[in-house]
Structure formats: C-alpha cells, structure tokens
Design a protein around this motif. Structure first.
Motif, PDB file in Angstrom:
ATOM      1  N   THR A   1       0.811  -1.223   0.000  1.00  0.00           N
ATOM      2  CA  THR A   1       0.000   0.000   0.000  1.00  0.00           C
ATOM      3  C   THR A   1       0.845   1.274   0.000  1.00  0.00           C
ATOM      4  N   GLU A   2       2.138   1.151   0.269  1.00  0.00           N
ATOM      5  CA  GLU A   2       3.000   2.319   0.132  1.00  0.00           C
ATOM      6  C   GLU A   2       2.964   2.848  -1.308  1.00  0.00           C
ATOM      7  N   TYR A   3       2.623   1.981  -2.257  1.00  0.00           N
ATOM      8  CA  TYR A   3       2.584   2.349  -3.674  1.00  0.00           C
ATOM      9  C   TYR A   3       1.162   2.408  -4.226  1.00  0.00           C
ATOM     10  N   ILE A   4       0.182   2.554  -3.349  1.00  0.00           N
ATOM     11  CA  ILE A   4      -1.205   2.486  -3.790  1.00  0.00           C
ATOM     12  C   ILE A   4      -1.546   3.594  -4.790  1.00  0.00           C
ATOM     13  N   ASP A   5      -0.880   4.752  -4.685  1.00  0.00           N
ATOM     14  CA  ASP A   5      -1.123   5.840  -5.636  1.00  0.00           C
ATOM     15  C   ASP A   5      -0.136   5.835  -6.792  1.00  0.00           C
ATOM     16  N   VAL A   6       0.963   5.099  -6.648  1.00  0.00           N
ATOM     17  CA  VAL A   6       1.980   5.023  -7.702  1.00  0.00           C
ATOM     18  C   VAL A   6       1.586   4.011  -8.782  1.00  0.00           C
ATOM     19  N   LEU A   7       1.032   2.871  -8.359  1.00  0.00           N
ATOM     20  CA  LEU A   7       0.750   1.794  -9.309  1.00  0.00           C
ATOM     21  C   LEU A   7      -0.145   2.218 -10.480  1.00  0.00           C
ATOM     22  N   PRO A   8      -1.282   2.899 -10.236  1.00  0.00           N
ATOM     23  CA  PRO A   8      -2.120   3.270 -11.383  1.00  0.00           C
ATOM     24  C   PRO A   8      -1.422   4.231 -12.353  1.00  0.00           C
ATOM     25  N   LEU A   9      -0.529   5.051 -11.842  1.00  0.00           N
ATOM     26  CA  LEU A   9       0.201   5.989 -12.695  1.00  0.00           C
ATOM     27  C   LEU A   9       1.259   5.268 -13.515  1.00  0.00           C
ATOM     28  N   ALA A  10       2.061   4.446 -12.852  1.00  0.00           N
ATOM     29  CA  ALA A  10       3.081   3.684 -13.568  1.00  0.00           C
ATOM     30  C   ALA A  10       2.445   2.665 -14.501  1.00  0.00           C
ATOM     31  N   GLY A  11       1.304   2.121 -14.077  1.00  0.00           N
ATOM     32  CA  GLY A  11       0.637   1.096 -14.864  1.00  0.00           C
ATOM     33  C   GLY A  11       0.096   1.574 -16.196  1.00  0.00           C
ATOM     34  N   GLN A  12       0.066   2.867 -16.415  1.00  0.00           N
ATOM     35  CA  GLN A  12      -0.315   3.390 -17.733  1.00  0.00           C
ATOM     36  C   GLN A  12       0.773   3.139 -18.770  1.00  0.00           C
ATOM     37  N   HIS A  13       1.970   2.789 -18.320  1.00  0.00           N
ATOM     38  CA  HIS A  13       3.119   2.640 -19.217  1.00  0.00           C
ATOM     39  C   HIS A  13       3.829   1.296 -19.099  1.00  0.00           C
ATOM     40  N   VAL A  14       3.742   0.639 -17.920  1.00  0.00           N
ATOM     41  CA  VAL A  14       4.452  -0.621 -17.681  1.00  0.00           C
ATOM     42  C   VAL A  14       3.557  -1.554 -16.862  1.00  0.00           C
ATOM     43  N   ARG A  15       4.000  -2.768 -16.699  1.00  0.00           N
ATOM     44  CA  ARG A  15       3.329  -3.686 -15.776  1.00  0.00           C
ATOM     45  C   ARG A  15       3.922  -3.428 -14.392  1.00  0.00           C
ATOM     46  N   ALA A  16       3.220  -2.698 -13.583  1.00  0.00           N
ATOM     47  CA  ALA A  16       3.710  -2.277 -12.272  1.00  0.00           C
ATOM     48  C   ALA A  16       3.217  -3.258 -11.209  1.00  0.00           C
ATOM     49  N   ILE A  17       4.158  -3.909 -10.529  1.00  0.00           N
ATOM     50  CA  ILE A  17       3.848  -4.936  -9.540  1.00  0.00           C
ATOM     51  C   ILE A  17       4.448  -4.506  -8.201  1.00  0.00           C
ATOM     52  N   ALA A  18       3.635  -4.463  -7.164  1.00  0.00           N
ATOM     53  CA  ALA A  18       4.128  -4.147  -5.817  1.00  0.00           C
ATOM     54  C   ALA A  18       3.853  -5.350  -4.919  1.00  0.00           C
ATOM     55  N   MET A  19       4.908  -5.915  -4.361  1.00  0.00           N
ATOM     56  CA  MET A  19       4.749  -7.097  -3.508  1.00  0.00           C
ATOM     57  C   MET A  19       4.831  -6.730  -2.036  1.00  0.00           C
ATOM     58  N   ASP A  20       4.233  -7.570  -1.209  1.00  0.00           N
ATOM     59  CA  ASP A  20       4.473  -7.513   0.225  1.00  0.00           C
ATOM     60  C   ASP A  20       5.726  -8.343   0.492  1.00  0.00           C
ATOM     61  N   THR A  21       6.757  -7.707   1.043  1.00  0.00           N
ATOM     62  CA  THR A  21       7.972  -8.425   1.378  1.00  0.00           C
ATOM     63  C   THR A  21       7.653  -9.632   2.256  1.00  0.00           C
ATOM     64  N   LEU A  22       8.377 -10.722   2.062  1.00  0.00           N
ATOM     65  CA  LEU A  22       8.208 -11.905   2.893  1.00  0.00           C
ATOM     66  C   LEU A  22       8.208 -11.511   4.367  1.00  0.00           C
ATOM     67  N   GLY A  23       7.159 -11.928   5.090  1.00  0.00           N
ATOM     68  CA  GLY A  23       7.048 -11.609   6.505  1.00  0.00           C
ATOM     69  C   GLY A  23       6.266 -10.347   6.800  1.00  0.00           C
ATOM     70  N   PHE A  24       5.917  -9.565   5.773  1.00  0.00           N
ATOM     71  CA  PHE A  24       5.200  -8.297   5.961  1.00  0.00           C
ATOM     72  C   PHE A  24       3.888  -8.322   5.182  1.00  0.00           C
ATOM     73  N   GLY A  25       3.020  -7.358   5.506  1.00  0.00           N
ATOM     74  CA  GLY A  25       1.750  -7.262   4.799  1.00  0.00           C
ATOM     75  C   GLY A  25       0.983  -8.570   4.882  1.00  0.00           C
ATOM     76  N   GLN A  26       0.500  -9.035   3.735  1.00  0.00           N
ATOM     77  CA  GLN A  26      -0.262 -10.280   3.681  1.00  0.00           C
ATOM     78  C   GLN A  26       0.548 -11.435   3.122  1.00  0.00           C
ATOM     79  N   SER A  27       1.859 -11.240   2.978  1.00  0.00           N
ATOM     80  CA  SER A  27       2.706 -12.346   2.548  1.00  0.00           C
ATOM     81  C   SER A  27       2.962 -13.303   3.696  1.00  0.00           C
ATOM     82  N   ALA A  28       3.439 -14.477   3.355  1.00  0.00           N
ATOM     83  CA  ALA A  28       3.661 -15.533   4.349  1.00  0.00           C
ATOM     84  C   ALA A  28       4.614 -15.082   5.444  1.00  0.00           C
ATOM     85  N   ARG A  29       4.334 -15.491   6.655  1.00  0.00           N
ATOM     86  CA  ARG A  29       5.252 -15.309   7.764  1.00  0.00           C
ATOM     87  C   ARG A  29       6.349 -16.366   7.663  1.00  0.00           C
ATOM     88  N   THR A  30       7.459 -16.113   8.292  1.00  0.00           N
ATOM     89  CA  THR A  30       8.560 -17.063   8.306  1.00  0.00           C
ATOM     90  C   THR A  30       9.191 -17.066   9.685  1.00  0.00           C
TER      91      THR A  30
END
Length: 262
Positions: free
Chosen positions: A37-66
């Motif tokens: 969500t740090e890039y929630i406003d960046v993705l739609p802007l970048a996505g007009q030109h590229v495939r913009a993918i923002a991941m949750d780092t392993l262990g953070f957000g909704q990604s798997a815990r370790t």
C-alpha cells in the motif's frame, strides 16, 4: 486504472502482490514496516506505461510469515521466488528505503534477472553506520498495552514523517506496523546488519537514485552512493521519508522514464 491483487505460491508460502498495467515488468519493494500500500497511488500511474507490480515483502503485509531471522538476503530470495511464480525472467526493480536495500541485494544476488534499478532514499550502510546505530532506540517497536496506548505511541512516532493532511497515509503505515508488531523492528535491524560495501561491486544493472528533498535520513548518502554505483540522481521536492505517498506522480514518472529508456 484498476489495481489487481493476487497471491503467488512459493517455497516460502504465499506471497501477496498487487499490480496494474501491462508490458515491461517493474517490481516495487516497500520500506519497513510497510506493505504494497506504500505504492497504492503510484501503481495506477506507472501502470499506464508498464506492468507495475508491488509485492508484500516476505514476513510483511499479507505475505507468508517465516520463522527465519529477517535479513536482506532472505527478503531478496523472496523476490526471486515471486519472479519464479510469475514466470518473470527479468524485471526492473524499484525500492524505497528498506525496499531499496532489498532491490540492491536482488541485483547483486540475481544479476541475470534485473534489467534496471531505481533506488529511492537508500541508506548507505557502512561499517561505521552499523556501529553507530546498533544500540539506538527502536524505531517502530511498541509493547502492546491493555488500554491501547501503544497505538497512540506508534501514531506519534510515525506521525513525524507525515505532514498535516496526510493522515490517510499515516493510517496505512500504522496498520502495516500493527500487522507485524511482534517482529516489526527486525526489518530495520536487517538493513543495519547488511554488508552493503561487499555487495555494491556486484551490481551490474544500471541504477537511478531518487530521494525526497526533505528526507534528512537518506539525503546525505545520495551523492556518495551515486559515485559508488555509477548512478544518475534526481532530487524530488515536496517529499521526505514518505516519498512514494507524498509525490506519487513524480515518483512514477522517474521510474517509468528510467526503466523504459533501457
């Protein structure tokens, strides 16, 4: 432009990501203790030109815990695992603060998979810095209190990085921190323990540095990092530690211009 959210199966467990657009794949990596969500406003802007993918780092957000100790190397392996799951052989990688350090390690660790790097407000981790900050007070760690006082304390600490009127950004930050409250400080420790001086020489991809003019933590490092990485550099006015949220259009523009010029 619509943001699509998905999970990818990896050897670490499921990794959560969000994306916009098509074409050249560009992977965005967040700072500690954030999420995509740090890039929630960046993705739609970048996505007009590229495939913009923002991941949750392993262990953070909704990604798997370790249960593994957090490290920049582990986070970079999580990046590679997501690329494998998405069948992406090569990508441009963008990172902000902790995410920039992870991006650097990804390029050093998997040089054949990184076409370009955009490093936003990356700290310069040196032996001297490691000694200086090793015993500093925690940045985000708070002990849960029965009356919820830790919520106010976390809001107060992170509030220093946002301006009046940016409460929505601050709310997302606090939510992210609470989601990893038991291990939130480990992300900062991982940065401080990272042997950056040994890894920078292994980076072969072209590098562009950006930084918010008001980011007093990272700004002093940018000139030296540009020299070490042979990088270009752009200062972005009207932003500090929270650059992707405070100036999303300028951030997206810098990324798109650099990665599509390759």
């Amino acid at each position: 432009m619509q943001i699509r959210r998905s999970y990818a199966d990896t050897p670490f467990g499921q990794i959560h990501f969000a994306e916009c657009g098509t074409g050249t794949p560009v992977l965005f990596l967040h700072q500690t203790p954030r999420s995509w969500t740090e890039y929630i406003d960046v993705l739609p802007l970048a996505g007009q030109h590229v495939r913009a993918i923002a991941m949750d780092t392993l262990g953070f957000g909704q990604s798997a815990r370790t249960s593994q100790t957090f490290s920049i190397e582990l986070f970079a392996d999580g990046v590679a695992a997501l690329l494998d799951a998405l069948s992406l052989e090569r990508v441009a990688v963008v990172g902000h603060h902790t995410g920039a350090v992870i991006a650097l390690e990804t390029a050093a660790r998997y040089p054949a998979r990184v076409d370009a790097l955009v490093l936003s407000a990356m700290p310069h981790v040196t032996p001297e810095r490691r000694l200086l900050v090793r015993d500093r007070p925690p940045i985000d760690h708070v002990d849960p209190e029965p009356d919820g006082g830790h919520l106010t304390e976390l809001w107060r600490r992170r509030g220093a990085f946002y301006e009046k009127g940016e409460e929505a950004h601050l709310t997302r930050c606090v939510i992210d921190a609470l989601g990893v409250i038991d291990r939130v400080e480990e992300g900062h420790v991982a940065v401080n323990e990272y042997p950056m001086e040994k890894r920078i020489p292994l980076v072969a991809a072209p590098v562009h540095l950006i930084c918010g003019a008001g980011d007093g933590y990272s700004m002093p490092d940018q000139e030296r990092l540009a020299e070490l990485l042979g990088a270009t550099f752009r200062l972005i006015e009207g932003a500090g530690v929270s650059l992707p949220e405070q100036q999303p259009a300028a951030f997206a523009d810098e990324v798109v211009k650099f990665v599509t010029a390759r």
